[in-house]
Write a protein that holds these residues in place. Structure first.
Motif, PDB file in Angstrom:
ATOM      1  N   VAL A 173       0.847  -1.193   0.000  1.00  0.00           N
ATOM      2  CA  VAL A 173       0.000   0.000   0.000  1.00  0.00           C
ATOM      3  C   VAL A 173       0.882   1.242   0.000  1.00  0.00           C
ATOM      4  CG1 VAL A 173      -1.798   1.262   1.244  1.00  0.00           C
ATOM      5  CG2 VAL A 173      -1.746  -1.246   1.323  1.00  0.00           C
ATOM      6  N   ARG A 174       0.474   2.207  -0.789  1.00  0.00           N
ATOM      7  CA  ARG A 174       1.111   3.529  -0.720  1.00  0.00           C
ATOM      8  C   ARG A 174       0.009   4.559  -0.557  1.00  0.00           C
ATOM      9  NH1 ARG A 174       4.814   6.949  -4.652  1.00  0.00           N
ATOM     10  NH2 ARG A 174       6.555   7.439  -3.270  1.00  0.00           N
ATOM     11  N   LEU A 175       0.129   5.373   0.485  1.00  0.00           N
ATOM     12  CA  LEU A 175      -0.887   6.376   0.796  1.00  0.00           C
ATOM     13  C   LEU A 175      -0.211   7.737   0.870  1.00  0.00           C
ATOM     14  CD1 LEU A 175      -3.905   6.739   1.497  1.00  0.00           C
ATOM     15  CD2 LEU A 175      -3.281   6.436   3.896  1.00  0.00           C
ATOM     16  N   THR A 176      -0.640   8.645   0.010  1.00  0.00           N
ATOM     17  CA  THR A 176      -0.022   9.969  -0.041  1.00  0.00           C
ATOM     18  C   THR A 176      -1.091  11.058  -0.003  1.00  0.00           C
ATOM     19  OG1 THR A 176      -0.044  10.016  -2.470  1.00  0.00           O
ATOM     20  CG2 THR A 176       1.905   9.093  -1.404  1.00  0.00           C
ATOM     21  N   ARG A 177      -0.628  12.252   0.312  1.00  0.00           N
ATOM     22  CA  ARG A 177      -1.498  13.432   0.300  1.00  0.00           C
ATOM     23  C   ARG A 177      -0.693  14.572  -0.307  1.00  0.00           C
ATOM     24  NH1 ARG A 177      -4.141  16.569   5.547  1.00  0.00           N
ATOM     25  NH2 ARG A 177      -5.568  17.925   4.349  1.00  0.00           N
ATOM     26  N   ALA A 178      -1.211  15.131  -1.383  1.00  0.00           N
ATOM     27  CA  ALA A 178      -0.517  16.205  -2.104  1.00  0.00           C
ATOM     28  C   ALA A 178       0.901  15.780  -2.490  1.00  0.00           C
ATOM     29  CB  ALA A 178      -0.491  17.474  -1.262  1.00  0.00           C
ATOM     30  N   GLY A 179       1.039  14.521  -2.858  1.00  0.00           N
ATOM     31  CA  GLY A 179       2.329  14.019  -3.298  1.00  0.00           C
ATOM     32  C   GLY A 179       3.283  13.624  -2.197  1.00  0.00           C
ATOM     33  N   LYS A 180       2.898  13.801  -0.945  1.00  0.00           N
ATOM     34  CA  LYS A 180       3.753  13.453   0.179  1.00  0.00           C
ATOM     35  C   LYS A 180       3.180  12.254   0.927  1.00  0.00           C
ATOM     36  CE  LYS A 180       5.495  18.148   0.873  1.00  0.00           C
ATOM     37  NZ  LYS A 180       5.674  19.273   1.845  1.00  0.00           N
ATOM     38  N   SER A 181       4.058  11.369   1.352  1.00  0.00           N
ATOM     39  CA  SER A 181       3.608  10.168   2.050  1.00  0.00           C
ATOM     40  C   SER A 181       3.096  10.509   3.437  1.00  0.00           C
ATOM     41  CB  SER A 181       4.752   9.160   2.161  1.00  0.00           C
ATOM     42  OG  SER A 181       5.203   8.780   0.889  1.00  0.00           O
ATOM     43  N   ILE A 182       2.153   9.723   3.922  1.00  0.00           N
ATOM     44  CA  ILE A 182       1.692   9.886   5.290  1.00  0.00           C
ATOM     45  C   ILE A 182       2.839   9.574   6.247  1.00  0.00           C
ATOM     46  CG2 ILE A 182      -0.695   9.342   4.718  1.00  0.00           C
ATOM     47  CD1 ILE A 182      -0.164   6.551   5.901  1.00  0.00           C
ATOM     48  N   ILE A 183       2.784  10.098   7.448  1.00  0.00           N
ATOM     49  CA  ILE A 183       3.912   9.959   8.368  1.00  0.00           C
ATOM     50  C   ILE A 183       3.744   8.806   9.349  1.00  0.00           C
ATOM     51  CG2 ILE A 183       4.504  12.396   8.220  1.00  0.00           C
ATOM     52  CD1 ILE A 183       3.100  12.808  10.917  1.00  0.00           C
ATOM     53  N   GLU A 184       2.617   8.122   9.304  1.00  0.00           N
ATOM     54  CA  GLU A 184       2.433   6.972  10.166  1.00  0.00           C
ATOM     55  C   GLU A 184       1.695   5.875   9.411  1.00  0.00           C
ATOM     56  OE1 GLU A 184      -0.771   7.213  13.216  1.00  0.00           O
ATOM     57  OE2 GLU A 184      -0.761   9.362  12.701  1.00  0.00           O
ATOM     58  N   THR A 185       1.908   4.648   9.865  1.00  0.00           N
ATOM     59  CA  THR A 185       1.249   3.510   9.236  1.00  0.00           C
ATOM     60  C   THR A 185       0.150   2.984  10.159  1.00  0.00           C
ATOM     61  OG1 THR A 185       2.870   2.000  10.213  1.00  0.00           O
ATOM     62  CG2 THR A 185       3.322   2.821   7.994  1.00  0.00           C
ATOM     63  N   PRO A 186      -0.813   2.265   9.597  1.00  0.00           N
ATOM     64  CA  PRO A 186      -1.873   1.689  10.448  1.00  0.00           C
ATOM     65  C   PRO A 186      -1.314   0.588  11.339  1.00  0.00           C
ATOM     66  CG  PRO A 186      -2.089   0.924   8.188  1.00  0.00           C
ATOM     67  CD  PRO A 186      -1.039   1.988   8.173  1.00  0.00           C
ATOM     68  N   ASN A 187      -2.048   0.280  12.390  1.00  0.00           N
ATOM     69  CA  ASN A 187      -1.631  -0.802  13.298  1.00  0.00           C
ATOM     70  C   ASN A 187      -1.564  -2.147  12.584  1.00  0.00           C
ATOM     71  OD1 ASN A 187      -1.458   0.952  15.480  1.00  0.00           O
ATOM     72  ND2 ASN A 187      -3.588   0.609  16.100  1.00  0.00           N
ATOM     73  N   GLN A 188      -2.258  -2.260  11.478  1.00  0.00           N
ATOM     74  CA  GLN A 188      -2.284  -3.526  10.741  1.00  0.00           C
ATOM     75  C   GLN A 188      -1.056  -3.719   9.847  1.00  0.00           C
ATOM     76  OE1 GLN A 188      -4.780  -1.240  10.652  1.00  0.00           O
ATOM     77  NE2 GLN A 188      -6.204  -2.236  12.066  1.00  0.00           N
ATOM     78  N   THR A 189      -0.155  -2.746   9.830  1.00  0.00           N
ATOM     79  CA  THR A 189       1.042  -2.865   8.998  1.00  0.00           C
ATOM     80  C   THR A 189       1.868  -4.077   9.414  1.00  0.00           C
ATOM     81  OG1 THR A 189       1.147  -0.473   8.662  1.00  0.00           O
ATOM     82  CG2 THR A 189       3.173  -1.720   8.277  1.00  0.00           C
ATOM     83  N   VAL A 190       2.293  -4.857   8.430  1.00  0.00           N
ATOM     84  CA  VAL A 190       3.166  -6.005   8.678  1.00  0.00           C
ATOM     85  C   VAL A 190       4.603  -5.505   8.572  1.00  0.00           C
ATOM     86  CG1 VAL A 190       3.803  -8.322   7.963  1.00  0.00           C
ATOM     87  CG2 VAL A 190       1.444  -7.539   7.686  1.00  0.00           C
ATOM     88  N   ALA A 191       5.288  -5.450   9.698  1.00  0.00           N
ATOM     89  CA  ALA A 191       6.598  -4.811   9.759  1.00  0.00           C
ATOM     90  C   ALA A 191       7.693  -5.804  10.132  1.00  0.00           C
ATOM     91  CB  ALA A 191       6.575  -3.663  10.769  1.00  0.00           C
ATOM     92  N   VAL A 192       8.822  -5.676   9.446  1.00  0.00           N
ATOM     93  CA  VAL A 192      10.014  -6.470   9.745  1.00  0.00           C
ATOM     94  C   VAL A 192      11.222  -5.549   9.618  1.00  0.00           C
ATOM     95  CG1 VAL A 192      11.447  -8.438   9.072  1.00  0.00           C
ATOM     96  CG2 VAL A 192       8.963  -8.583   8.848  1.00  0.00           C
ATOM     97  N   SER A 193      12.155  -5.673  10.526  1.00  0.00           N
ATOM     98  CA  SER A 193      13.358  -4.837  10.480  1.00  0.00           C
ATOM     99  C   SER A 193      14.238  -5.257   9.303  1.00  0.00           C
ATOM    100  CB  SER A 193      14.139  -4.962  11.795  1.00  0.00           C
ATOM    101  OG  SER A 193      15.289  -4.144  11.772  1.00  0.00           O
ATOM    102  N   TYR A 194      14.710  -4.258   8.538  1.00  0.00           N
ATOM    103  CA  TYR A 194      15.585  -4.538   7.399  1.00  0.00           C
ATOM    104  C   TYR A 194      16.538  -3.361   7.215  1.00  0.00           C
ATOM    105  CZ  TYR A 194      12.856  -1.179   4.666  1.00  0.00           C
ATOM    106  OH  TYR A 194      12.248  -0.031   4.207  1.00  0.00           O
TER     107      TYR A 194
END
Length: 541
Positions: A55-76
């Protein structure tokens, strides 16, 4: 005095905590009234079930600064550092099929992606204060390669993995629709990075038609290139004999692994290592398509070199995540540094499993791609197959390319033999289009062996190439008599390059080939003997 003060303090603390609680509730309610709630379900068009997506979520061409709690995250990160977690390098993120996120009022752009075979979706969302924007989106395929018997793989992913990372990483490769994700333990002369908890069957994690498995990119040197392997029952590393790649390859083969070179053998003088080990029969595959060298992902120079000398070599591809990608930090997310931006497909003649996939790769039933889908048949055989003919027999060659007119528009399809174009069509030719190209030719009388492959180009960042079909005539080889002398001379020049490197004592600790001069000189002499024997043998034919 001390005793009577305790109740006063307790009452004061109770009143303050209650006041703070009421303040937080009021602030939360006020915030909820100022923001809107985004609630999305993303489902698969075939199963109807929630499905992992990028998913990519932007506003006026800029990415949002936080992700939803449902984000699947892994350190890389590069060098096994924690450079990223929830966000991908292009500011996208993965979810398992649902999003729930409070957003300030406004207009947002939403992009949903699920690998090369699914159609990307682009939506405009209008978030209103105190309102819920709720929607279900369905991801649809423009092609289904598993239904055709082809399974995708990314052979070059760098993320450290314990069993706890298996499920989130599984969601990542499912979100990119990669059937096999190969996670590589990486090494250099001094250290190893991105450890994997197990290798072989013990290091596998599977859900349906999706599989995580382990491999290694080690040895890696600036003088000989980066070695690549997967499928072995254990990792192999000889620290005291680090520059003797053949020792590692031999042991990996004993452990059931496949070996080769990464980065098209272009980076870090990989063509030297490919010459040294390829001409001595130690190499199974070459990573032919990748975004590490340039934004043009397909580089065939060193591939054709070995093929024209008569050495079979399976084409594979991988992203080298998180290291490589077109426009690493900005630009189109479709070609950013991400898992699966370069991949290869393997045809299986049995149901999908770790063993059947390995067997398919070993047989060379592959094509590499950054988008276009290729199908090559030579006398109805697959890439990697061998055809034994008698002089004068005919060959029927058919190639097809499939694309999506908007997402993967095709431009050119070619059939090549010994590096020369036998047949070519473009999207502008009669009966052809940017979504489908096809060509069929017949060689009425074959007089010598040859290798035959198909390749396809879309825009400057999209390409595909098959492993060849190997054709022999009267029990001869498939080498190219027109280029063999040139390529043997080039092989000799690469060995001379390496010899000069061995005579240079390097204070830079990354360059250690000189330290292994005696052993490498022995291997160079062995390769020269192979070149001499090839020159003599091929001249007589």
């Amino acid at each position: 005095m001390h005793r009577t003060s305790l109740p006063v303090v307790a009452i004061y603390s109770f009143l303050m905590s209650g006041f703070l609680f009421l303040f937080e509730v009021k602030s939360t309610l006020a915030q909820a009234q100022q923001t809107g709630l985004l609630k999305l379900d993303i489902r698969d068009g075939l199963t109807g079930k929630l499905t992992p997506v990028r998913v990519r979520l932007t506003r006026a061409g800029k990415s949002i600064i936080e992700t939803p709690n449902q984000t699947v995250a892994v350190s890389y990160g590069l060098w096994d550092h924690a450079d990223g977690f929830a966000f991908q390098p292009d500011s996208s993120f993965y979810v398992s099929g649902q999003i729930k996120l409070q957003l300030p009022p406004g207009t947002y752009q939403l992009t949903l992606m699920k690998g090369n075979e699914y159609i990307n979706q682009y939506h405009t969302l209008k978030i209103k204060p105190g309102k819920v924007f709720q929607k279900t989106y369905t991801m649809t395929r423009w092609i289904n390669m598993v239904a055709r018997g082809w399974y995708s793989a990314d052979d070059h992913i760098h993320i450290r993995r314990s069993p706890r990372e298996n499920q989130p990483l599984m969601d990542w490769i499912q979100a990119e629709d990669i059937n096999v994700g190969v996670l590589l333990k990486m090494g250099d002369f001094w250290e190893t990075y991105y450890p994997q908890y197990a290798f072989g069957v013990k290091g596998n994690y599977r859900q349906g038609n999706y599989l995580l498995t382990s491999g290694q990119e080690d040895p890696r040197t600036p003088e000989l290139g980066h070695a690549l392997s997967f499928g072995a029952t254990g990792a192999v590393r000889y620290g005291k004999n680090y520059y003797y790649y053949d020792n590692v390859f031999d042991e990996l083969h004993k452990r059931g692994g496949l070996t080769g070179y990464a980065h098209q053998a272009e980076s870090f003088h990989g063509y030297r290592g490919l010459t040294l080990d390829g001409l001595r029969g130690k190499v199974d595959m070459l990573e032919l398509l990748q975004y590490c060298v340039s934004s043009h992902p397909l580089h065939t120079e060193y591939y054709y070199h070995l093929l024209d000398l008569g050495f079979p070599l399976t084409a594979t591809a991988g992203s080298d995540f998180p290291w490589c990608g077109h426009d690493h930090d900005h630009g189109p997310p479709e070609q950013s540094a991400r898992i699966g931006n370069a991949r290869f497909y393997t045809n299986l003649d049995k149901p999908f499993s770790y063993e059947s996939w390995k067997a398919g790769v070993a047989a060379g039933h592959t094509f590499v791609t950054s988008g276009p889908i290729l199908d090559l048949r030579v006398n109805k055989t697959l890439p990697g197959d061998r055809i034994a003919l008698k002089k004068g027999d005919k060959l029927t060659i058919k190639a097809e390319a499939h694309g999506h007119p908007l997402q993967t528009p095709l431009d050119v399809l070619e059939i090549v033999a010994h590096g020369r174009v036998l047949g070519r069509v473009t999207k502008n030719d009669p009966g052809q289009s940017s979504g489908h190209l096809t060509i069929e030719i017949e060689l009425p009388s074959v007089v010598h062996g040859l290798w035959i492959a198909a390749r396809c180009y879309g825009d400057s960042m999209q390409a595909a190439h098959t492993t060849p079909v190997y054709v022999t005539v009267d029990e001869g080889g498939f080498y190219n008599p027109e280029t063999v002398e040139t390529y043997l001379n080039q092989s000799t020049s690469y060995l001379l390059e390496l010899e000069k490197e061995l005579d240079m004592h390097q204070d830079n600790p990354e360059f250690r080939a000189w330290y292994y001069k005696k052993g490498l000189k022995t291997r160079i002499d062995e390769t020269r003997q192979v070149i001499s024997e090839l020159r003599s043998k091929l001249k007589n034919h």
